[in-house]
Design a protein around this motif. Structure first.
Motif, mmCIF file in Angstrom:
data_model
loop_
_atom_site.group_PDB
_atom_site.id
_atom_site.type_symbol
_atom_site.label_atom_id
_atom_site.label_comp_id
_atom_site.label_asym_id
_atom_site.label_seq_id
_atom_site.Cartn_x
_atom_site.Cartn_y
_atom_site.Cartn_z
ATOM 1 N N THR A 6 0.842 -1.208 0.000
ATOM 2 C CA THR A 6 0.000 0.000 0.000
ATOM 3 C C THR A 6 0.876 1.256 0.000
ATOM 4 O O THR A 6 0.589 2.226 -0.698
ATOM 5 C CB THR A 6 -0.937 -0.022 1.232
ATOM 6 N N PHE A 7 1.952 1.216 0.794
ATOM 7 C CA PHE A 7 2.832 2.392 0.828
ATOM 8 C C PHE A 7 3.621 2.511 -0.472
ATOM 9 O O PHE A 7 3.818 3.622 -0.985
ATOM 10 C CB PHE A 7 3.741 2.343 2.061
ATOM 11 N N ALA A 8 4.062 1.364 -1.019
ATOM 12 C CA ALA A 8 4.802 1.414 -2.288
ATOM 13 C C ALA A 8 3.897 1.993 -3.386
ATOM 14 O O ALA A 8 4.336 2.773 -4.218
ATOM 15 C CB ALA A 8 5.271 0.013 -2.663
ATOM 16 N N ALA A 10 -1.641 6.753 1.443
ATOM 17 C CA ALA A 10 -1.317 5.420 1.993
ATOM 18 C C ALA A 10 -1.542 5.404 3.505
ATOM 19 O O ALA A 10 -2.052 4.428 4.064
ATOM 20 C CB ALA A 10 0.120 5.055 1.662
ATOM 21 N N GLU A 11 -1.176 6.502 4.185
ATOM 22 C CA GLU A 11 -1.399 6.573 5.641
ATOM 23 C C GLU A 11 -2.903 6.534 5.931
ATOM 24 O O GLU A 11 -3.346 5.901 6.886
ATOM 25 C CB GLU A 11 -0.783 7.846 6.240
ATOM 26 N N LEU A 12 -3.684 7.200 5.076
ATOM 27 C CA LEU A 12 -5.132 7.194 5.289
ATOM 28 C C LEU A 12 -5.700 5.783 5.107
ATOM 29 O O LEU A 12 -6.565 5.347 5.869
ATOM 30 C CB LEU A 12 -5.820 8.159 4.321
ATOM 31 N N ARG A 60 2.759 12.898 2.402
ATOM 32 C CA ARG A 60 3.034 11.983 1.287
ATOM 33 C C ARG A 60 4.526 11.953 0.970
ATOM 34 O O ARG A 60 5.237 12.956 1.115
ATOM 35 C CB ARG A 60 2.220 12.378 0.067
ATOM 36 N N GLY A 61 4.954 10.761 0.580
ATOM 37 C CA GLY A 61 6.342 10.607 0.140
ATOM 38 C C GLY A 61 7.366 10.403 1.248
ATOM 39 O O GLY A 61 8.552 10.239 0.971
ATOM 40 N N LEU A 62 6.940 10.397 2.514
ATOM 41 C CA LEU A 62 7.921 10.320 3.608
ATOM 42 C C LEU A 62 8.136 8.902 4.131
ATOM 43 O O LEU A 62 9.096 8.643 4.857
ATOM 44 C CB LEU A 62 7.482 11.209 4.788
ATOM 45 N N ASP A 95 5.282 7.216 18.106
ATOM 46 C CA ASP A 95 4.210 7.027 17.119
ATOM 47 C C ASP A 95 4.682 7.326 15.699
ATOM 48 O O ASP A 95 3.962 7.114 14.744
ATOM 49 C CB ASP A 95 2.987 7.874 17.489
ATOM 50 N N TRP A 96 5.908 7.831 15.555
ATOM 51 C CA TRP A 96 6.462 8.178 14.241
ATOM 52 C C TRP A 96 7.306 7.051 13.648
ATOM 53 O O TRP A 96 7.739 7.142 12.495
ATOM 54 C CB TRP A 96 7.334 9.439 14.371
ATOM 55 N N VAL A 97 7.553 5.995 14.401
ATOM 56 C CA VAL A 97 8.470 4.948 13.955
ATOM 57 C C VAL A 97 7.737 3.970 13.041
ATOM 58 O O VAL A 97 6.587 3.622 13.290
ATOM 59 C CB VAL A 97 9.048 4.211 15.196
ATOM 60 N N LYS A 98 8.414 3.533 11.978
ATOM 61 C CA LYS A 98 7.801 2.591 11.038
ATOM 62 C C LYS A 98 7.782 1.196 11.656
ATOM 63 O O LYS A 98 8.828 0.670 12.042
ATOM 64 C CB LYS A 98 8.640 2.567 9.755
ATOM 65 N N LEU A 99 6.595 0.613 11.734
ATOM 66 C CA LEU A 99 6.442 -0.711 12.353
ATOM 67 C C LEU A 99 6.145 -1.750 11.281
ATOM 68 O O LEU A 99 5.613 -1.409 10.217
ATOM 69 C CB LEU A 99 5.287 -0.678 13.359
ATOM 70 N N PRO A 100 6.410 -3.020 11.547
ATOM 71 C CA PRO A 100 6.132 -4.035 10.523
ATOM 72 C C PRO A 100 4.661 -4.457 10.476
ATOM 73 O O PRO A 100 4.333 -5.467 9.869
ATOM 74 C CB PRO A 100 7.032 -5.204 10.949
ATOM 75 N N PHE A 101 3.782 -3.720 11.136
ATOM 76 C CA PHE A 101 2.340 -4.010 11.116
ATOM 77 C C PHE A 101 1.606 -2.685 11.349
ATOM 78 O O PHE A 101 2.194 -1.727 11.842
ATOM 79 C CB PHE A 101 1.976 -5.036 12.199
ATOM 80 N N PRO A 102 0.286 -2.629 11.003
ATOM 81 C CA PRO A 102 -0.425 -1.358 11.179
ATOM 82 C C PRO A 102 -0.721 -1.059 12.652
ATOM 83 O O PRO A 102 -1.224 -1.931 13.369
ATOM 84 C CB PRO A 102 -1.744 -1.565 10.418
ATOM 85 N N ALA A 103 -0.416 0.143 13.068
ATOM 86 C CA ALA A 103 -0.780 0.643 14.408
ATOM 87 C C ALA A 103 -0.678 2.156 14.319
ATOM 88 O O ALA A 103 0.100 2.671 13.511
ATOM 89 C CB ALA A 103 0.160 0.115 15.474
ATOM 90 N N MET A 104 -1.450 2.847 15.140
ATOM 91 C CA MET A 104 -1.410 4.308 15.057
ATOM 92 C C MET A 104 -1.527 4.974 16.425
ATOM 93 O O MET A 104 -2.062 4.401 17.357
ATOM 94 C CB MET A 104 -2.545 4.802 14.167
ATOM 95 N N LEU A 105 -1.016 6.165 16.478
ATOM 96 C CA LEU A 105 -1.153 7.071 17.620
ATOM 97 C C LEU A 105 -0.768 6.396 18.937
ATOM 98 O O LEU A 105 0.316 5.843 19.052
ATOM 99 C CB LEU A 105 -2.569 7.657 17.648
#
Ligand SMILES: Cc1cc2nc3c(=O)[nH]c(=O)nc-3n(C[C@H](O)[C@H](O)[C@H](O)COP(=O)(O)OP(=O)(O)OC[C@H]3O[C@@H](n4cnc5c(N)ncnc54)[C@H](O)[C@@H]3O)c2cc1C
Length: 529
Positions: free
Chosen positions: A195-197, A238-240, A449-451, A470-480
């Protein structure tokens, strides 16, 4: 046409299989909604045999979770935060309104969603959800007409979309009309990295334009978009999609969240401080970390020696500390140095002389006209505020602006918030502000976008150095809040692994949406790069 075909197929399936069987099918396709994100080897020891010193930089939810997890396992933890209080964006501090009137004020109301499983586990390990109350109603108020209610919402993914339709958020006709009908399918096709790609180059505004999203459906989309503190032309599409999958289409916890009925200090922070102290951890507040270094013996933090470091500051702190660190690989320092916060956000808490009507939930999202995103009624939701107004009279409300328009001055924002609240609550017309605490900050992560490609992960590639937040890229979806907490556990796990210890269990929503991997309509190409 493909989306039309799959919608018709879905309706036919519902007809033949019946809702119960279909619910079971959806649950099965989504792996039961929950997955174990790591393997816990119970043959490994739980506690360290020889002491190791770890510095946790930042005492927000991410830092606190990492610190507690490591201290419980025998690490000698020192937690440092630049603020005079713990908790970061969940922090709270005393404010003297008059010589005889002292209140606690926080960074703002927070919703604790039922599917924040790792955060819930952490809070439950300390018995901290006992004072929680359910919001009862997830509502979006509109100044122009009827709002949106998520109260009666079916919690099963896809069924919840049909429920939105019944609630009038969108019409079946909207979903079947080009160009939207060929594009809306992406919401059901979430695939964590793909999704991000595929879509991180697009903004949410790009999608709205390409799909010609009708205004009322946009209100519902905007609810998810707000969680990112960004205007729609900046926010990554993609974040949305991740947000939709994480909060709505990938799990069945629903949107009716809980909240603590006490201020964050008694509700969370004092018990967490006690837990840290019980396990021998040191907490140093009011100490902004400036210098991080790495050499053959380990790490130095402002000259003090540690075996390991957890960088759990906000993005601004991480960019400054790791970006300028000595002895770390250059690609790592460059990547961190490039981290940027998103737009400013404003939180205005006011003590006023008029009350809001009784039939609104204690926290509501507002379909923003200019700046107002949410309103909390503190005198109704929090015992501490209720006691304060009982003694002194008046009412306490809090106004949030999650993405302050660029260039808007502080005073203009303040006035715009006070003016706009009356559009949603006409009964406040002519109210006066008796006291106020106004925060205008720029320390929230930019989910623009693009980050995504360059966002740091928990693992830095340097043994002993990990990140959380909350800014770190994780290997699964999680937020806030959930992302902050689970990144703290994930960071602690990396250090536990390095020390040969058993990991803490981590769970996540599924990595793939219901329709991931299905063939896509040719018209979907307009979303491509
Ligand atoms: C107004 C508002 C409302 C929100 N509502 C919700 C909600 O309803 N639901 C939800 O899930 N989330 C919500 N959030 C988001 C949530 O608050 C955050 O995702 C979460 O608290 C982030 O935790 P963290 O530990 O990653 O970062 P932070 O809380 O930002 O903690 C970072 C810490 O690092 C410290 N620090 C920074 N630099 C240094 C340095 N140089 N040295 C030492 N310390 C440093 C800071 O002082 C801070 O304490 C909201 C946020 C805001 C602002």
């Amino acid at each position: 046409m493909w989306c039309f075909a799959s919608t018709v197929g879905f309706l036919v399936l519902t007809w033949f299989l019946g809702p119960l069987a279909l619910r079971a099918l959806i649950k099965r396709r989504l792996g039961g909604y929950w997955r174990d994100a790591n393997v816990v080897d119970s043959t490994k020891p739980e506690r360290l045999a020889a002491p190791k010193r770890v510095a946790v930089l930042g005492g927000g939810v991410a830092g606190l979770t990492a610190a507690v997890t490591l201290a419980r396992r025998g690490f000698e933890v020192t937690l440092l935060d630049k603020n005079a209080y713990l908790g970061g964006k969940l922090g709270s501090w005393p404010v003297q309104l008059t010589p005889t009137r002292r209140v606690w004020v926080s960074h703002g109301f927070h919703a604790f969603f039922p599917h924040y499983v790792n955060l819930n586990r952490f809070l439950d390990s300390l018995g901290l959800r006992r004072s929680f109350k359910s919001i009862g109603e997830y509502a979006i108020l509109s100044a122009k007409g009827p709002g949106v209610s998520f109260r009666e919402l079916d919690r099963t993914p896809v069924f919840n979309l049909f429920a939105l339709m019944r609630a009038g958020v969108f019409k079946l006709g909207d979903a079947l009309k080009a160009p939207g009908r060929d594009l809306y399918g992406v919401f059901l096709e979430y695939e964590h990295d793909k999704t991000f790609a595929d879509f991180d180059h697009l903004s949410f505004a790009d999608f709205n334009r390409l799909a010609q999203v009708p205004p009322r459906l946009k209100v519902a989309f905007n609810t998810f978009a707000r969680a990112f503190f960004a205007d729609e032309d900046k926010l990554s599409f993609a974040e949305l999609l991740k947000s939709f999958h994480f909060y709505y289409l990938g799990q069945d916890g629903g949107l009716v969240y809980g909240y603590p009925t006490r201020d964050y200090e008694p509700a969370f922070l004092e018990p967490i401080r006690q837990e840290l102290s019980k396990h021998g951890a040191t907490v140093r507040l009011g100490q902004a970390v400036k210098a991080l270094g790495k050499d053959g013996q380990g790490f130095s933090v402002d000259g003090e020696r540690f075996d390991s470091v957890v960088v759990a500051t906000d993005v601004v702190g991480a960019a400054a500390i790791v970006g300028a660190a000595q002895g770390l690989p250059e690609p790592l320092t460059t990547r961190f140095g490039a981290l940027r916060p998103g737009q400013r956000y404003g939180v205005l808490r006011v003590w006023i002389d008029k009350d809001v009507r009784k039939d609104v939930p204690v926290f509501v999202i507002t379909d923003r006209e200019r700046v107002l995103d949410a309103v909390s009624l503190y005198h109704r939701l929090e015992e501490d505020s209720a006691e304060d107004v009982k003694a002194h009279g008046g009412y306490v409300i809090e106004l949030h602006c999650y993405a302050v328009p660029e260039g808007m001055e502080r005073d203009e924002l303040r006035q715009a918030l006070l003016d706009e609240v009356v559009q949603f609550f006409p009964e406040l017309q002519g109210f006066t502000v008796q006291h106020e605490v106004f925060q205008l900050n720029r320390d929230f992560t930019a989910f623009h976008r693009g980050l995504y490609a360059d966002r740091p992960t928990v693992e830095t590639g340097v043994p002993g150095l990990v990140c959380a937040g909350d800014w770190v890229k994780l290997p699964f979806p999680a937020m806030l809040l959930e992302a902050a907490c689970v990144s703290g556990v994930w960071a602690a796990n990396q250090l536990l692994r390095e020390a040969g210890l058993r990991e803490e269990p981590v769970r996540s929503v599924p990595l793939r949406g219901l329709m991931a991997g299905m063939p896509q309509p040719p018209a979907r190409k307009v979303l491509g790069r």
